[in-house]
Design an enzyme around this catalytic site. Structure first.
Site, short mmCIF file in Angstrom:
data_model
loop_
_atom_site.label_atom_id
_atom_site.label_comp_id
_atom_site.label_asym_id
_atom_site.label_seq_id
_atom_site.Cartn_x
_atom_site.Cartn_y
_atom_site.Cartn_z
N GLN A 1 -18.27 15.84 8.86
CA GLN A 1 -18.33 17.10 9.60
C GLN A 1 -19.74 17.70 9.52
O GLN A 1 -20.27 18.18 10.52
CB GLN A 1 -17.28 18.07 9.03
CG GLN A 1 -16.88 19.17 9.97
CD GLN A 1 -16.13 18.66 11.20
OE1 GLN A 1 -15.65 17.54 11.21
NE2 GLN A 1 -16.05 19.48 12.23
N ILE B 1 -4.80 -10.29 0.11
CA ILE B 1 -5.36 -10.81 -1.14
C ILE B 1 -6.88 -10.81 -1.05
O ILE B 1 -7.49 -11.58 -0.27
CB ILE B 1 -4.83 -12.24 -1.45
CG1 ILE B 1 -3.29 -12.23 -1.40
CG2 ILE B 1 -5.37 -12.73 -2.78
CD1 ILE B 1 -2.60 -11.20 -2.27
N PRO C 1 4.15 -9.97 2.41
CA PRO C 1 4.50 -9.19 3.61
C PRO C 1 5.64 -8.21 3.35
O PRO C 1 5.63 -7.10 3.88
CB PRO C 1 4.89 -10.27 4.62
CG PRO C 1 4.12 -11.49 4.18
CD PRO C 1 4.03 -11.41 2.69
N SER D 1 4.23 -2.11 -2.09
CA SER D 1 4.52 -1.10 -3.13
C SER D 1 5.67 -1.57 -4.02
O SER D 1 5.69 -1.30 -5.22
CB SER D 1 4.90 0.23 -2.46
OG SER D 1 3.88 0.64 -1.58
N GLU E 1 -3.69 -0.90 -5.27
CA GLU E 1 -3.32 -0.64 -6.69
C GLU E 1 -2.39 0.56 -6.81
O GLU E 1 -2.54 1.38 -7.72
CB GLU E 1 -4.56 -0.50 -7.56
CG GLU E 1 -5.17 -1.84 -7.88
CD GLU E 1 -6.27 -1.78 -8.89
OE1 GLU E 1 -6.07 -1.23 -9.97
OE2 GLU E 1 -7.35 -2.30 -8.57
C1 LIG Z 1 -8.55 -3.29 0.64
C2 LIG Z 1 -7.30 -3.81 0.02
C3 LIG Z 1 -7.39 -4.79 -0.97
C4 LIG Z 1 -6.22 -5.32 -1.53
N1 LIG Z 1 -6.34 -6.33 -2.46
C5 LIG Z 1 -5.21 -6.87 -2.98
C6 LIG Z 1 -5.30 -7.97 -3.89
O1 LIG Z 1 -6.40 -8.45 -4.23
N2 LIG Z 1 -4.16 -8.51 -4.38
C7 LIG Z 1 -2.93 -8.03 -4.04
O2 LIG Z 1 -1.94 -8.56 -4.52
N3 LIG Z 1 -2.81 -6.98 -3.16
C8 LIG Z 1 -3.93 -6.40 -2.64
N4 LIG Z 1 -3.83 -5.36 -1.74
C9 LIG Z 1 -2.50 -4.92 -1.32
C10 LIG Z 1 -2.13 -3.55 -1.84
O3 LIG Z 1 -1.85 -3.60 -3.20
C11 LIG Z 1 -0.96 -3.06 -0.97
O4 LIG Z 1 -1.50 -2.77 0.30
C12 LIG Z 1 -0.28 -1.84 -1.56
O5 LIG Z 1 0.43 -2.18 -2.71
C13 LIG Z 1 0.68 -1.22 -0.54
O6 LIG Z 1 1.54 -2.19 -0.05
P1 LIG Z 1 1.74 -2.34 1.53
O7 LIG Z 1 0.41 -2.43 2.17
O8 LIG Z 1 2.69 -3.46 1.74
O9 LIG Z 1 2.39 -0.98 1.99
P2 LIG Z 1 3.92 -0.56 1.84
O10 LIG Z 1 4.47 -1.03 0.53
O11 LIG Z 1 4.63 -0.92 3.09
O12 LIG Z 1 3.76 1.01 1.76
C14 LIG Z 1 3.36 1.75 2.92
C15 LIG Z 1 3.31 3.21 2.55
O13 LIG Z 1 4.58 3.65 2.16
C16 LIG Z 1 4.43 4.78 1.33
N5 LIG Z 1 5.23 4.61 0.12
C17 LIG Z 1 5.29 3.53 -0.68
N6 LIG Z 1 6.14 3.74 -1.70
C18 LIG Z 1 6.63 5.00 -1.53
C19 LIG Z 1 7.56 5.80 -2.23
N7 LIG Z 1 8.15 5.34 -3.35
N8 LIG Z 1 7.83 7.04 -1.76
C20 LIG Z 1 7.25 7.50 -0.65
N9 LIG Z 1 6.36 6.79 0.08
C21 LIG Z 1 6.06 5.55 -0.36
C22 LIG Z 1 2.94 4.90 0.99
O14 LIG Z 1 2.35 5.89 1.82
C23 LIG Z 1 2.40 3.55 1.38
O15 LIG Z 1 1.04 3.58 1.74
C24 LIG Z 1 -4.97 -4.82 -1.16
C25 LIG Z 1 -4.89 -3.82 -0.17
C26 LIG Z 1 -6.04 -3.33 0.41
C27 LIG Z 1 -5.90 -2.27 1.47
#
Ligand SMILES: Cc1cc2nc3c(=O)[nH]c(=O)nc-3n(C[C@H](O)[C@H](O)[C@H](O)COP(=O)(O)OP(=O)(O)OC[C@H]3O[C@@H](n4cnc5c(N)ncnc54)[C@H](O)[C@@H]3O)c2cc1C
Length: 385
Positions: free
Chosen positions: A338, A161, A132, A136, A365
């Site tokens: 579109q 996950i 949570p 990133s 990723e």
């Molecule tokens: C379909 C799907 C499958 C997934 N499967 C897995 C899995 O199997 N295992 C696993 O461990 N994780 C998995 N994930 C998690 C995925 O890796 C994370 O959603 C991703 O790393 C982003 O983390 P977050 O969702 O917490 O967004 P946050 O870290 O909160 O980021 C939100 C947004 O902030 C912005 N941001 C982030 N960093 C920066 C920066 N440095 N500068 C400017 N803007 C920035 C980007 O726009 C980003 O989208 C999955 C996600 C999805 C959607």
């Protein structure tokens, strides 16, 4: 699938034609009623890969000493699968992401226990990194793994996950405190059903099996440690170097499908007394879509070729490929919506489905913004694409 640009690119070996033919020939289990059947559909897709040889691409025979991924083959398979069914692409890839660390860094016992069933489509694999408060920012992982005389005790939460709830094992990154931040993380293999591990599903706007994990005094033996203590972050990031170009390949597959469907649609649809395909504005849109698909494919297969042949990490090329292809796919699919008009946003229609399915590719990723950071840091450090 429409004629494929594969043969026209200079990056391939003769074996890649076989991979393309196999992936194009894959036939899935068919469409089941959603959402209650999603998990069953996901399981059936993994089983349907058995005997095709496709899973050998993402789960190499590391127990026999084959540890090297053929990144071009992974990309070709993902493009072809995503063209047909984006969920199939995800299930294919997760078998690789959920076993790669075992193949690359596992003990011989770990390899022989986990790799053959995953390769045979008999077991489902998962990789649990995100939390949570650590998406990133992977180095912020808080799930702890405390060592005692018998092994390790895991406590914490993982979220987003893929395959949560249907996986037979999870590769989990947890904090072992050798050092602060990224250098204090280690990787573990946690079997589904281990006492103290529970899962809860998350419903996405796309058909994708995903959920959260909770570790509550979840005890694993010492033999569950994967690689060296404190190396988890480094090993996981190195794994992404193999798989990141292939996210771009999946995006190319989805975009190519949207383009092909659009070509078919504008040829068939009549408006203003003539074929929609004769309108110049429509032609310009198709041209933009084609350029997006082809430049994305070039970028993806160039990154894959670089990783396969240059013996380097290839992070810069992988990030460029993922960024270019996933952003391009979003534009292409949006244009397809579109061109289809109202028919593009009908529930259950292929274009509306693709519209949703390409969206997560710009997030997982490494979100596009994270790819830009990798690219900028690489060029500032003197790397040359
Ligand atoms: C379909 C799907 C499958 C997934 N499967 C897995 C899995 O199997 N295992 C696993 O461990 N994780 C998995 N994930 C998690 C995925 O890796 C994370 O959603 C991703 O790393 C982003 O983390 P977050 O969702 O917490 O967004 P946050 O870290 O909160 O980021 C939100 C947004 O902030 C912005 N941001 C982030 N960093 C920066 C920066 N440095 N500068 C400017 N803007 C920035 C980007 O726009 C980003 O989208 C999955 C996600 C999805 C959607």
């Amino acid at each position: 699938m429409k004629s494929w640009a594969l043969v026209d690119l200079p990056f391939f070996e003769p074996r890649h034609e076989t991979v393309a033919a196999t992936a194009k020939a894959w036939i899935g289990p068919g469409h089941l009623t959603r959402p209650v059947r999603l998990l069953e559909e996901a399981r059936q897709i993994v089983r349907s890969f058995a005997g095709t040889g496709l899973l050998d691409i993402v789960v190499p025979h590391a127990e026999r000493g084959e540890t090297v991924f053929d990144v071009r083959a992974i990309c070709i398979a993902r493009e072809a699968l995503a063209y047909q069914n984006v969920l199939a692409d995800a299930m294919f890839t997760m078998q690789g992401l959920g076993t790669a660390l075992i193949g690359l860094h596992g003990t011989s016992e770990q390899k022989s226990r986990y790799l053959p069933p995953a390769r045979a489509g008999e077991s489902i694999a998962a990789l649990a990194i995100s939390e949570p408060d650590a998406g990133s920012d992977v180095a912020a992982i808080a799930t702890s793994a405390r060592m005692d005389d018998d092994g390790f005790v895991l406590d914490g939460h993982k979220t987003w996950i893929s395959n949560a709830g249907i996986a037979d094992h999870y590769i989990v990154l947890a904090r072992t405190e050798e050092a602060p931040g990224a250098r204090g993380l280690s990787a573990f293999i946690v079997d589904a059903g281990t006492p103290g591990l529970s899962t809860a599903p998350i419903d996405l706007i796309v058909p994708h099996p995903i959920g959260s994990l909770t570790f509550d005094a979840c005890r694993v033996p010492k033999s569950a440690l994967l690689g060296e203590r404190g190396q988890g972050f480094k090993l996981a990031m190195a794994t992404f170097d193999y798989f990141r170009p292939s996210v771009g390949a999946a995006a190319v597959g989805a975009a190519r499908r949207a383009l092909d469907e659009s070509i078919r649609r504008v040829r068939e649809r009549r408006m203003f007394g003539r074929s929609m395909a004769q309108l110049e504005g429509v032609q310009a849109k198709l041209a933009d879509m084609t350029v997006d698909v082809e430049t994305a494919a070039l970028s993806v297969y160039r990154a894959a070729w670089h990783k396969d042949t240059r013996g380097l990490r290839g992070s810069l090329e992988a990030s460029i490929a993922k960024l270019v292809a996933t952003e391009a796919a979003q534009r292409v699919v949006d244009s397809a919506v579109q061109l289809f008009g109202g028919a593009g946003i009908v529930e259950g229609g292929i274009i509306g489905q693709l519209y949703r399915e390409v969206r997560p590719m710009r997030i997982y990723e490494g979100a596009s913004e994270v790819q830009k950071l990798v690219i900028a840091r690489s060029v500032l450090a003197g790397a040359c694409p």
